[in-house]
Design a protein around this motif. Structure first.
Motif, PDB file in Angstrom:
ATOM      1  N   GLU A 118      -7.600   5.680   5.166  1.00 52.32           N
ATOM      2  CA  GLU A 118      -8.641   5.928   4.102  1.00 52.32           C
ATOM      3  C   GLU A 118      -9.428   7.183   4.483  1.00 52.32           C
ATOM      4  O   GLU A 118      -9.842   7.910   3.375  1.00 52.32           O
ATOM      5  N   ALA A 119      -9.555   7.765   5.987  1.00 55.50           N
ATOM      6  CA  ALA A 119     -10.105   8.880   6.220  1.00 55.50           C
ATOM      7  C   ALA A 119      -9.559  10.074   5.666  1.00 55.50           C
ATOM      8  O   ALA A 119      -9.974  11.191   5.146  1.00 55.50           O
ATOM      9  N   ASN A 120      -8.055   9.831   5.715  1.00 57.32           N
ATOM     10  CA  ASN A 120      -7.243  11.070   5.001  1.00 57.32           C
ATOM     11  C   ASN A 120      -6.683  11.054   3.725  1.00 57.32           C
ATOM     12  O   ASN A 120      -6.173  11.729   3.323  1.00 57.32           O
ATOM     13  N   ASN A 121      -7.153   9.888   2.958  1.00 51.31           N
ATOM     14  CA  ASN A 121      -6.618   9.694   1.805  1.00 51.31           C
ATOM     15  C   ASN A 121      -6.786  10.832   0.483  1.00 51.31           C
ATOM     16  O   ASN A 121      -5.831  11.208   0.066  1.00 51.31           O
ATOM     17  N   MET A 166      -3.165  23.529  -2.496  1.00 52.48           N
ATOM     18  CA  MET A 166      -1.721  23.341  -1.769  1.00 52.48           C
ATOM     19  C   MET A 166      -1.455  22.024  -1.543  1.00 52.48           C
ATOM     20  O   MET A 166      -2.315  21.448  -1.068  1.00 52.48           O
ATOM     21  N   ALA A 167      -0.255  21.704  -1.942  1.00 49.95           N
ATOM     22  CA  ALA A 167       0.039  20.196  -1.603  1.00 49.95           C
ATOM     23  C   ALA A 167       0.455  19.992  -0.077  1.00 49.95           C
ATOM     24  O   ALA A 167       1.172  21.089   0.463  1.00 49.95           O
ATOM     25  N   HIS A 168      -0.149  18.941   0.638  1.00 47.84           N
ATOM     26  CA  HIS A 168       0.256  18.804   1.942  1.00 47.84           C
ATOM     27  C   HIS A 168       1.565  17.776   1.979  1.00 47.84           C
ATOM     28  O   HIS A 168       1.439  16.708   1.254  1.00 47.84           O
ATOM     29  N   SER A 169       2.359  17.845   3.019  1.00 51.18           N
ATOM     30  CA  SER A 169       3.086  16.964   3.070  1.00 51.18           C
ATOM     31  C   SER A 169       2.653  15.593   3.732  1.00 51.18           C
ATOM     32  O   SER A 169       1.847  15.925   4.845  1.00 51.18           O
ATOM     33  N   GLY A 170       2.809  14.437   3.390  1.00 50.55           N
ATOM     34  CA  GLY A 170       2.265  13.330   3.806  1.00 50.55           C
ATOM     35  C   GLY A 170       2.366  13.207   5.459  1.00 50.55           C
ATOM     36  O   GLY A 170       1.540  12.683   6.074  1.00 50.55           O
ATOM     37  N   ILE A 171       3.798  13.619   5.915  1.00 47.39           N
ATOM     38  CA  ILE A 171       3.904  13.273   7.255  1.00 47.39           C
ATOM     39  C   ILE A 171       3.067  14.065   8.200  1.00 47.39           C
ATOM     40  O   ILE A 171       2.396  13.499   9.168  1.00 47.39           O
ATOM     41  N   TYR A 225       0.760  -1.200  -0.073  1.00 48.61           N
ATOM     42  CA  TYR A 225       0.230  -0.072  -0.050  1.00 48.61           C
ATOM     43  C   TYR A 225       0.886   1.287  -0.124  1.00 48.61           C
ATOM     44  O   TYR A 225       0.575   2.369  -0.448  1.00 48.61           O
ATOM     45  N   ALA A 226       2.088   1.250   0.705  1.00 47.28           N
ATOM     46  CA  ALA A 226       2.659   2.478   0.921  1.00 47.28           C
ATOM     47  C   ALA A 226       3.688   2.758  -0.204  1.00 47.28           C
ATOM     48  O   ALA A 226       3.793   3.864  -0.719  1.00 47.28           O
ATOM     49  N   PHE A 227       4.442   1.655  -0.806  1.00 45.22           N
ATOM     50  CA  PHE A 227       5.388   1.847  -2.034  1.00 45.22           C
ATOM     51  C   PHE A 227       4.616   2.381  -3.395  1.00 45.22           C
ATOM     52  O   PHE A 227       5.363   3.195  -3.637  1.00 45.22           O
ATOM     53  N   PRO A 228       3.698   2.009  -3.685  1.00 45.46           N
ATOM     54  CA  PRO A 228       3.189   2.558  -4.631  1.00 45.46           C
ATOM     55  C   PRO A 228       3.043   4.316  -4.990  1.00 45.46           C
ATOM     56  O   PRO A 228       3.039   4.668  -5.801  1.00 45.46           O
ATOM     57  N   VAL A 229       2.682   4.806  -3.540  1.00 44.57           N
ATOM     58  CA  VAL A 229       2.761   6.097  -3.461  1.00 44.57           C
ATOM     59  C   VAL A 229       3.969   6.749  -3.809  1.00 44.57           C
ATOM     60  O   VAL A 229       4.185   7.800  -4.521  1.00 44.57           O
ATOM     61  N   LEU A 230       5.228   5.781  -3.626  1.00 44.97           N
ATOM     62  CA  LEU A 230       6.315   6.400  -4.227  1.00 44.97           C
ATOM     63  C   LEU A 230       6.856   6.130  -5.443  1.00 44.97           C
ATOM     64  O   LEU A 230       7.857   6.344  -5.916  1.00 44.97           O
ATOM     65  N   GLY A 231       5.910   5.321  -6.343  1.00 46.11           N
ATOM     66  CA  GLY A 231       6.107   5.169  -7.398  1.00 46.11           C
ATOM     67  C   GLY A 231       6.577   3.533  -8.002  1.00 46.11           C
ATOM     68  O   GLY A 231       6.926   3.256  -8.962  1.00 46.11           O
ATOM     69  N   PHE A 232       6.765   2.754  -6.679  1.00 42.99           N
ATOM     70  CA  PHE A 232       7.109   1.383  -7.173  1.00 42.99           C
ATOM     71  C   PHE A 232       5.526   0.548  -6.912  1.00 42.99           C
ATOM     72  O   PHE A 232       5.207   0.680  -5.839  1.00 42.99           O
ATOM     73  N   PHE A 261      -4.364  13.774   2.345  1.00 39.71           N
ATOM     74  CA  PHE A 261      -3.002  13.438   2.043  1.00 39.71           C
ATOM     75  C   PHE A 261      -2.559  12.223   1.342  1.00 39.71           C
ATOM     76  O   PHE A 261      -2.777  11.071   1.844  1.00 39.71           O
ATOM     77  N   PRO A 262      -2.423  12.370   0.026  1.00 36.74           N
ATOM     78  CA  PRO A 262      -2.093  11.311  -0.799  1.00 36.74           C
ATOM     79  C   PRO A 262      -1.089  10.239  -0.288  1.00 36.74           C
ATOM     80  O   PRO A 262      -1.015   9.195  -0.641  1.00 36.74           O
ATOM     81  N   THR A 263       0.032  10.832  -0.025  1.00 35.84           N
ATOM     82  CA  THR A 263       1.086  10.129   0.658  1.00 35.84           C
ATOM     83  C   THR A 263       1.021   9.807   2.145  1.00 35.84           C
ATOM     84  O   THR A 263       1.934   9.106   2.763  1.00 35.84           O
ATOM     85  N   GLY A 264      -0.031  10.115   2.761  1.00 35.49           N
ATOM     86  CA  GLY A 264      -0.203   9.824   4.194  1.00 35.49           C
ATOM     87  C   GLY A 264       0.074   8.284   4.596  1.00 35.49           C
ATOM     88  O   GLY A 264       0.530   7.953   5.561  1.00 35.49           O
ATOM     89  N   VAL A 265      -0.375   7.416   3.414  1.00 34.81           N
ATOM     90  CA  VAL A 265      -0.442   5.885   3.983  1.00 34.81           C
ATOM     91  C   VAL A 265       1.220   5.578   4.171  1.00 34.81           C
ATOM     92  O   VAL A 265       1.459   4.496   5.108  1.00 34.81           O
ATOM     93  N   PHE A 266       2.123   6.124   3.395  1.00 32.31           N
ATOM     94  CA  PHE A 266       3.374   5.899   3.854  1.00 32.31           C
ATOM     95  C   PHE A 266       3.644   6.190   5.056  1.00 32.31           C
ATOM     96  O   PHE A 266       4.388   5.439   5.829  1.00 32.31           O
TER      97      PHE A 266
END
Lengths: 220, 229
Positions: free
Chosen positions: B184-187, B1-6, A75-82, B190-195
């Motif tokens: 899911e709630a913040n997708n 504005m882009a949000h940083s995922g962290i 789930y997390a890696f695709p966000v980075l493009g992998f 924050f698109p990179t929030g999952v990371f």
């Protein structure tokens, strides 16, 4: 429908899941042994920088759950493009986890070679490479067999976690069927039997192997 | 504005919720460990008794838990207990029970292994000075076995904690389940929030397990040094 009919009907699906579980375990175990051996060699020869990386990898990998590692990959890696498909994620995750367990197994074996053996080797003037080749590795590999065997069984069981990323292995197949037909008893029974069919023969073979290689141990 | 995922971690009550989930995880692991380790010690001692039937039954108990993956075990409890035995427990307690029994099986093997590797002359000396069975275990075998088994026990603890990650499968609100909800709630926002959310969970597990496994390794090294001189 009777239980027997249920079982007969779902047998082909289970067979598919069974084969996939076996196949993923097999690749995972082979990959883990290779990664583990490389890491333990890097540690044994204290290769600069690389051995440190190996140590960090081992600690990170064996102190986090496979499920979290898989979530990260899937789930997390695709966000980075992998982007990897589920099965590849599963295999990569299993090797990432298994590599550290195997590395610990090999290292444990190398460390277990008795001090007298190593010192005797040095005393007769063996170089570091000769010492490794003729004294430490032959004995250490034998000592590591029980740990490697336990790891194999562990890794096969871990493939059941692949169900969280919807790889249609045995556990996933069973859970899907339960979800569709609500016959939990039959499917769970088949699932338990499925794992028993893999793990009981394997653990018997490994026990025999452990006994056989013990003849080769020396100086302990 | 882009949000940083962290920033997803600091949005609203997200971080507090994650720690709440972690607490559920720790609670289940804790209760299961306390019950499982105690039961495991008793079973391990029983497995060193001469009664063959008892030993066979306990061996089968161990092997059952050994060949059943924890995910499968959890589902066995989840479906069989309420439907076949009429036992309706909340998912959390069911998980505690399943994990406790699994722990006890693994622990019984550790304890048995340690008890039988106490040198034979210790047992025989104990019997020679007229200790009864209870005294023999209480004063001779168990104290010596503890130092032998401690590293393996600590490793078992780390394994149980890691394995609690599968709790999400039976919809316990553990740290991973909470994490999924946060993602899911913040997708949208924050698109990179999952990371970062799964990264945080990764770090949480590591932060609990690493000190324990470090301790186990040190104990094991000490034990080897004592044994090899």
């Amino acid at each position: 429908m009777s239980s027997w009919q249920i079982i007969q009907q779902s047998l082909p699906l289970f067979e598919k899941g069974f084969v996939l579980t076996l196949w993923l375990s097999f690749i995972g175990i082979i990959g883990s042994i290779i990664v583990g051996l490389i890491c333990s060699l890097l540690k044994y020869f204290r290769v600069p920088i690389l051995s440190k990386i190996a140590v960090i990898y081992v600690e990170v990998s064996r102190n986090t759950p496979l499920l979290v590692q898989l979530f990260f990959l899937y789930y997390a890696f695709p966000v980075l493009g992998f982007k990897l498909n589920a099965e590849l994620c599963g295999i990569v995750g299993l090797i990432f986890l298994g590599g550290s367990y195997m590395a610990e197994g090999f290292s444990g074996g190398f460390d277990g070679v008795s001090k007298t053996q190593v010192e005797t080797g040095k005393a007769i003037g063996l170089s570091q490479l000769q010492l490794a080749r003729y004294v430490v590795f032959p004995q250490g590999l034998i000592l590591s067999v029980p740990a490697l065997a336990a790891n194999m069984i562990f890794l096969i069981k871990e493939t059941s976690i692949f169900t969280v990323i919807a790889i249609p292995e045995m556990t996933n197949t069973a859970l899907d069927l339960i979800g569709m037909y609500y016959r939990s008893n039959e499917y769970l029974l088949m699932l338990v039997i499925g794992y028993a069919l893999i793990l009981i023969p394997l653990s018997l073979i490994l026990t025999i192997l452990e006994k056989r290689v013990r003849y080769g141990s020396f100086g302990n | 504005m882009a949000h940083s995922g962290i920033n997803v971690l600091f949005e609203g009550r997200n971080l507090i919720r994650l720690f709440g989930g972690l607490w559920t995880t720790v609670e289940i692991a804790g209760v299961a460990l306390i019950l499982g380790l105690l039961l495991g010690i008793v079973l391990g001692v029983l497995r060193t008794f001469p009664n063959r039937l008892l030993r066979l039954v306990l061996r089968l108990y161990l092997e059952f838990f050994r060949i059943t993956p924890t995910v499968v075990l959890l589902f066995l409890f989840y479906y069989i207990l309420p439907r076949q035995l009429g036992v309706n427990l909340p998912a959390n307690q069911m998980a505690m029970l399943a994990f406790a029994l699994w722990t006890s099986a693994e622990m019984s093997d550790i304890v048995r292994g340690a008890l039988i590797s106490v040198p034979k002359h210790q047992r025989e000396s104990g019997m020679a000075i007229g200790l009864n069975r209870w005294q023999l275990y209480r004063y001779v075998l168990i104290p010596q076995a503890v130092s032998l088994e401690l590293p393996a026990t600590v490793n078992l603890v780390t394994r149980v904690i890691k394995t609690t990650s599968v709790l999400m499968l039976i919809s316990v609100m553990d740290v991973i389940n909470v994490g999924q909800q946060v993602v899911e709630a913040n997708n949208q926002k924050f698109p990179t929030g999952v990371f970062w959310v799964y990264g945080m969970i990764f770090v949480m597990y590591f932060a609990i397990d690493y000190p324990l496994s470090w301790w186990a390794k040190r104990l094991d090294k000490k034990r080897l040094e004592r044994a090899n001189g």
